[in-house]
Motif scaffolding. Structure first.
Motif, PDB file in Angstrom:
ATOM      1  N   ILE A  31     -29.912  17.243  -8.806  1.00 31.73           N
ATOM      2  CA  ILE A  31     -30.791  18.398  -8.999  1.00 31.73           C
ATOM      3  C   ILE A  31     -32.090  18.123  -8.242  1.00 31.73           C
ATOM      4  N   ASP A  32     -32.592  19.143  -7.500  1.00 27.43           N
ATOM      5  CA  ASP A  32     -33.815  18.980  -6.699  1.00 27.43           C
ATOM      6  C   ASP A  32     -35.069  19.037  -7.564  1.00 27.43           C
ATOM      7  N   PRO A  33     -36.171  18.434  -7.031  1.00 23.63           N
ATOM      8  CA  PRO A  33     -37.412  18.435  -7.815  1.00 23.63           C
ATOM      9  C   PRO A  33     -37.959  19.834  -8.110  1.00 23.63           C
ATOM     10  N   ALA A  34     -37.646  20.812  -7.243  1.00 27.89           N
ATOM     11  CA  ALA A  34     -38.142  22.174  -7.504  1.00 27.89           C
ATOM     12  C   ALA A  34     -37.664  22.657  -8.869  1.00 27.89           C
ATOM     13  N   ASP A  35     -36.539  22.103  -9.341  1.00 26.42           N
ATOM     14  CA  ASP A  35     -35.987  22.563 -10.611  1.00 26.42           C
ATOM     15  C   ASP A  35     -36.514  21.798 -11.824  1.00 26.42           C
ATOM     16  N   PHE A  36     -37.230  20.681 -11.597  1.00 24.82           N
ATOM     17  CA  PHE A  36     -37.682  19.960 -12.795  1.00 24.82           C
ATOM     18  C   PHE A  36     -39.131  19.481 -12.753  1.00 24.82           C
ATOM     19  N   VAL A  37     -39.742  19.332 -11.547  1.00 25.27           N
ATOM     20  CA  VAL A  37     -41.083  18.717 -11.518  1.00 25.27           C
ATOM     21  C   VAL A  37     -42.122  19.587 -12.240  1.00 25.27           C
ATOM     22  N   ALA A  38     -42.112  20.912 -11.976  1.00 29.40           N
ATOM     23  CA  ALA A  38     -43.126  21.769 -12.598  1.00 29.40           C
ATOM     24  C   ALA A  38     -42.994  21.736 -14.119  1.00 29.40           C
ATOM     25  N   VAL A  39     -41.740  21.748 -14.605  1.00 26.66           N
ATOM     26  CA  VAL A  39     -41.534  21.706 -16.058  1.00 26.66           C
ATOM     27  C   VAL A  39     -42.007  20.357 -16.604  1.00 26.66           C
ATOM     28  N   ALA A  40     -41.647  19.273 -15.883  1.00 31.63           N
ATOM     29  CA  ALA A  40     -42.043  17.933 -16.351  1.00 31.63           C
ATOM     30  C   ALA A  40     -43.571  17.773 -16.332  1.00 31.63           C
ATOM     31  N   GLU A  41     -44.225  18.434 -15.357  1.00 26.04           N
ATOM     32  CA  GLU A  41     -45.698  18.389 -15.337  1.00 26.04           C
ATOM     33  C   GLU A  41     -46.248  19.112 -16.567  1.00 26.04           C
ATOM     34  N   ALA A  42     -45.664  20.284 -16.862  1.00 27.56           N
ATOM     35  CA  ALA A  42     -46.173  21.088 -17.981  1.00 27.56           C
ATOM     36  C   ALA A  42     -45.927  20.390 -19.318  1.00 27.56           C
ATOM     37  N   THR A  43     -44.825  19.624 -19.433  1.00 24.27           N
ATOM     38  CA  THR A  43     -44.500  18.996 -20.714  1.00 24.27           C
ATOM     39  C   THR A  43     -45.067  17.577 -20.830  1.00 24.27           C
ATOM     40  N   GLY A  44     -45.702  17.096 -19.738  1.00 22.88           N
ATOM     41  CA  GLY A  44     -46.276  15.745 -19.786  1.00 22.88           C
ATOM     42  C   GLY A  44     -45.248  14.658 -19.541  1.00 22.88           C
ATOM     43  N   GLN A  45     -44.021  15.020 -19.072  1.00 21.24           N
ATOM     44  CA  GLN A  45     -42.982  13.999 -18.863  1.00 21.24           C
ATOM     45  C   GLN A  45     -42.957  13.459 -17.438  1.00 21.24           C
ATOM     46  N   VAL A  46     -43.818  14.041 -16.553  1.00 22.49           N
ATOM     47  CA  VAL A  46     -43.723  13.658 -15.140  1.00 22.49           C
ATOM     48  C   VAL A  46     -44.128  12.191 -14.935  1.00 22.49           C
ATOM     49  N   GLY A  47     -44.977  11.662 -15.836  1.00 20.98           N
ATOM     50  CA  GLY A  47     -45.406  10.261 -15.726  1.00 20.98           C
ATOM     51  C   GLY A  47     -44.217   9.320 -15.822  1.00 20.98           C
ATOM     52  N   GLU A  48     -43.321   9.592 -16.772  1.00 22.16           N
ATOM     53  CA  GLU A  48     -42.151   8.708 -16.944  1.00 22.16           C
ATOM     54  C   GLU A  48     -41.230   8.786 -15.735  1.00 22.16           C
ATOM     55  N   ILE A  49     -41.074  10.016 -15.177  1.00 16.28           N
ATOM     56  CA  ILE A  49     -40.219  10.167 -13.991  1.00 16.28           C
ATOM     57  C   ILE A  49     -40.851   9.397 -12.830  1.00 16.28           C
ATOM     58  N   THR A  50     -42.173   9.530 -12.658  1.00 15.48           N
ATOM     59  CA  THR A  50     -42.861   8.859 -11.551  1.00 15.48           C
ATOM     60  C   THR A  50     -42.724   7.341 -11.666  1.00 15.48           C
ATOM     61  N   ARG A  51     -42.883   6.802 -12.889  1.00 19.68           N
ATOM     62  CA  ARG A  51     -42.747   5.353 -13.072  1.00 19.68           C
ATOM     63  C   ARG A  51     -41.362   4.890 -12.643  1.00 19.68           C
ATOM     64  N   SER A  52     -40.345   5.666 -13.016  1.00 21.61           N
ATOM     65  CA  SER A  52     -38.984   5.281 -12.667  1.00 21.61           C
ATOM     66  C   SER A  52     -38.785   5.334 -11.141  1.00 21.61           C
ATOM     67  N   ILE A  53     -39.285   6.406 -10.493  1.00 18.66           N
ATOM     68  CA  ILE A  53     -39.123   6.538  -9.029  1.00 18.66           C
ATOM     69  C   ILE A  53     -39.904   5.418  -8.324  1.00 18.66           C
ATOM     70  N   LEU A  54     -41.119   5.138  -8.834  1.00 20.19           N
ATOM     71  CA  LEU A  54     -41.948   4.068  -8.239  1.00 20.19           C
ATOM     72  C   LEU A  54     -41.204   2.738  -8.277  1.00 20.19           C
ATOM     73  N   SER A  55     -40.741   2.321  -9.478  1.00 17.46           N
ATOM     74  CA  SER A  55     -40.114   0.998  -9.571  1.00 17.46           C
ATOM     75  C   SER A  55     -38.844   0.953  -8.745  1.00 17.46           C
ATOM     76  N   ARG A  56     -38.024   2.014  -8.827  1.00 17.17           N
ATOM     77  CA  ARG A  56     -36.750   1.980  -8.097  1.00 17.17           C
ATOM     78  C   ARG A  56     -36.977   1.959  -6.596  1.00 17.17           C
ATOM     79  N   SER A  57     -37.986   2.688  -6.101  1.00 16.46           N
ATOM     80  CA  SER A  57     -38.148   2.710  -4.638  1.00 16.46           C
ATOM     81  C   SER A  57     -38.885   1.466  -4.147  1.00 16.46           C
ATOM     82  N   ILE A  58     -39.845   0.958  -4.943  1.00 18.21           N
ATOM     83  CA  ILE A  58     -40.531  -0.280  -4.526  1.00 18.21           C
ATOM     84  C   ILE A  58     -39.515  -1.434  -4.445  1.00 18.21           C
TER      85      ILE A  58
END
Ligand code: C2E
Ligand code: MG
Ligand code: MG
Length: 408
Positions: A192-219
Motif C-alpha cells: 500500500i502506498d503512503p498516499a493511503d496511510f501517511v495523512a491518516v497516521a499523521e492525524a492519529t499520531g501514529q506516524v512517529g512509530e512508522i518513521t522509527r521503523s522506516i529509519l531503523s530498517r533503512s539505516i
C-alpha cells in the motif's frame, strides 16, 4: 444499527451540503465504501447532529446557505476527537485552499479540499478506498477505510518497510544516494502506498512509530549500499509534525550508533503537509540534527507549507523542488521559471538542489544545464526493494551512467 462481522459499528459520515444532488452523490459514494451516512442541509442541522453523535468523517460544503461552511469548521474544531474533514466547494480554488488552511490552523490538521463538481473517484480515494481508473468511479473496494486500529495492527505486525529510489548527481551521472519511501505490506492486499496511510497516521499520531521503523530498517541497509558508493547518503522522510519531539535527534543518533553508520550518511526530508505548530521546537530539533552532522532537506519545495518562510527560518542543507514543477517544465515556461528560480534560491542558501519527478532524458538535460545538483525520478529508477536496488546500482555503474554521460 447494522454491525460488521466483527460486531463493530460501521464508520459514520456526515455530509453537510445544501444541494440535494451533491448530498446524494457524496452519500452514495460513502455508502458504497461501508459508511453509515447522515445528511445535513444547513449549518444548524449539522450542528444538531454533531451534538448528538460522533462522526469519523465530515464532508463540508463551503457555501452552505445563510451560515457558511467556515462556521461549521469552527464547530468541528471544538470536537474531541476531531473527525476527518473533507472540504468540498465549487468556489474558486484559492478560496477553497484558504478554507482548508483555516481548518488546519483551527486544529483540523487532516482537512483536505475537493473541488466541485465532485470527482467521485477522488472522493472515494480520500474516504479510504482505492478506485480502479477503468471502472468510471466504481470503487473496487480493495482497501478498507484507513483507521487508527488498522494502522496499529500493521505496526504491531511489522508490516511497514522501505523501498529505495536513487538520487543521481546530474553533472557526473553517479549515484549520490537514495530516498527511502515507506510501503505497507498488507498480507492480503499487497504493498500500500503512503498516499493511503501517511495523512491518516499523521492525524492519529501514529506516524512517529512508522518513521522509527522506516529509519531503523533503512539505516540497517546503508553499509551494503556504501559498498557500491562510498559516500552514499540515505534520505528518510519525516513529517514536520514529528519535529515537536525534542528527543528525535538523540533517537536518530542512537539508531546510527547501533548500526555503525555515520550521521553524514543520513539526511531527513521534512514533508510539511500542515503548518508547523511550534516553530521554536522544530528549529531546536533541526539545529541539533545538523550539529550532529545529519542533513535536512525541505521536501516538495514550493507546495503547501514548504515555502520561503520555512527556508528563512530552518537550517536546511538540501532543497527538493516538487515534481509538480519539474514534470512539465519543458512545455510550460512558467514552471521552468519556478524551477530555475528555486535552483538559484537554493544555491544562495548554499543548499544542494534536487529535482524530483524526472521522467525523460530531455528534462534531465535541461535540469543539468540549469545547474540543478541532483535528480530523482522514473527516468533513473522507480523505488525498489533493498536487493533490487543493490542490483540496480551495480547495473547503473556498468551501463546507464555511461549512457547518461554519453548523452550530455
Ligand atoms: P516524496 O517524499 O516527495 O517522494 C517522492 C514521491 O514521488 C514518491 O512517491 C515516488 O515514488 C514518486 N516519484 C518518484 N519519481 C517519480 C517520477 O518520476 N514520476 C512520478 N510521477 N512520481 C515519482 P511515494 O513513494 O508514493 O511517496 C509519496 C509521499 O509519501 C512522499 O513524497 C512523502 O511525502 C510521503 N512518504 C513516503 N514515505 C514516507 C515516510 O516514511 N514518512 C513520511 N512522513 N512520509 C512519507
Ligand atoms: Mg521525500
Ligand atoms: Mg517530494
Amino acid at each position: 444499527m447494522p454491525r460488521d462481522l466483527d460486531g463493530a459499528l460501521p464508520p459514520a459520515l456526515l455530509v453537510a451540503d445544501d444541494d440535494r444532488t451533491q448530498r446524494a452523490i457524496i452519500g452514495a459514494a460513502a455508502a458504497r465504501l461501508g459508511f453509515r451516512v447522515v445528511h445535513a442541509a444547513s449549518v444548524d442541522a449539522a450542528d444538531g447532529h454533531l451534538g448528538n453523535e460522533h462522526f469519523d468523517t465530515i464532508v463540508v460544503d463551503l457555501a452552505l446557505g445563510e451560515r457558511d461552511g467556515i462556521e461549521l469548521l469552527r464547530s468541528i474544531s471544538q470536537l474531541r476527537p476531531i473527525p476527518r474533514v473533507i472540504v468540498a466547494s465549487g468556489c474558486e480554488e484559492r478560496i477553497l485552499n484558504a478554507a482548508v488552511r483555516f481548518a488546519h490552523a483551527a486544529g483540523i490538521t487532516g482537512a483536505v479540499a475537493v473541488p466541485k463538481p465532485i470527482d467521485v473517484a477522488r472522493l472515494s480515494a480520500l474516504l479510504g478506498c482505492k478506485v480502479s481508473p477503468n471502472t468510471a468511479g466504481e470503487p473496487t473496494a480493495t482497501l478498507p477505510p484507513m483507521t487508527a486500529a488498522a494502522i496499529a495492527r500493521g505496526i504491531d505486525n511489522d508490516e511497514f518497510f522501505p523501498v529505495f529510489q536513487p538520487k543521481i548527481d546530474l553533472a557526473s551521472g553517479r549515484v549520490a544516494g537514495c530516498e527511502a519511501l515507506a510501503r505497507w505490506r498488507d498480507p492480503t492486499l499487497g504493498a500500500i502506498d503512503p498516499a493511503d496511510f501517511v495523512a491518516v497516521a499523521e492525524a492519529t499520531g501514529q506516524v512517529g512509530e512508522i518513521t522509527r521503523s522506516i529509519l531503523s530498517r533503512s539505516i540497517a541497509c546503508v553499509r551494503d549500499f556504501a559498498k557500491c558508493v562510498p559516500d552514499f547518503v540515505l534520505a528518510v522522510n519525516v513529517s514536520a509534525a514529528l519535529l515537536t519531539d525534542l528527543s528525535l535527534p538523540d533517537e536518530v543518533d542512537r539508531i546510527l550508533v547501533d548500526s555503525g553508520v555515520s550521521p553524514r550518511s543520513l539526511l531527513l526530508e521534512i514533508t510539511e503537509s500542515v503548518a508547523m505548530a511550534d516553530i521554536a521546537r522544530a528549529t531546536d530539533v533541526l539545529v541539533r540534527l545538523r550539529i550532529k552532522g545529519v542533513g535536512v532537506a525541505i521536501d516538495d519545495f514550493g507546495t503547501g507549507y514548504s515555502s520561503l518562510s520555512a527556508l528563512a527560518r530552518m537550517p536546511f542543507s538540501e532543497l527538493k523542488i516538487d515534481q509538480s514543477f519539474v514534470r512539465n517544465c519543458l512545455t510550460d515556461g512558467d514552471l521552468m521559471k519556478i524551477v530555475r528560480g528555486s535552483i538559484a534560491l537554493g544555491h544562495e542558501f548554499r543548499m544542494k538542489v534536487v529535482a524530483e519527478g524526472i521522467e525523460d532524458e530531455a528534462t534531465r538535460q535541461a535540469l543539468a544545464s540549469a545547474g540543478c545538483d541532483l535528480g530523482q525520478g522514473f527516468l533513473f529508477s522507480a523505488p525498489l526493494p533493498r536487493d533490487a536496488f543493490l542490483a540496480w546500482m551495480g547495473d547503473w555503474a556498468a551501463r546507464d551512467r555511461g549512457r547518461v554521460l554519453a548523452a550530455t
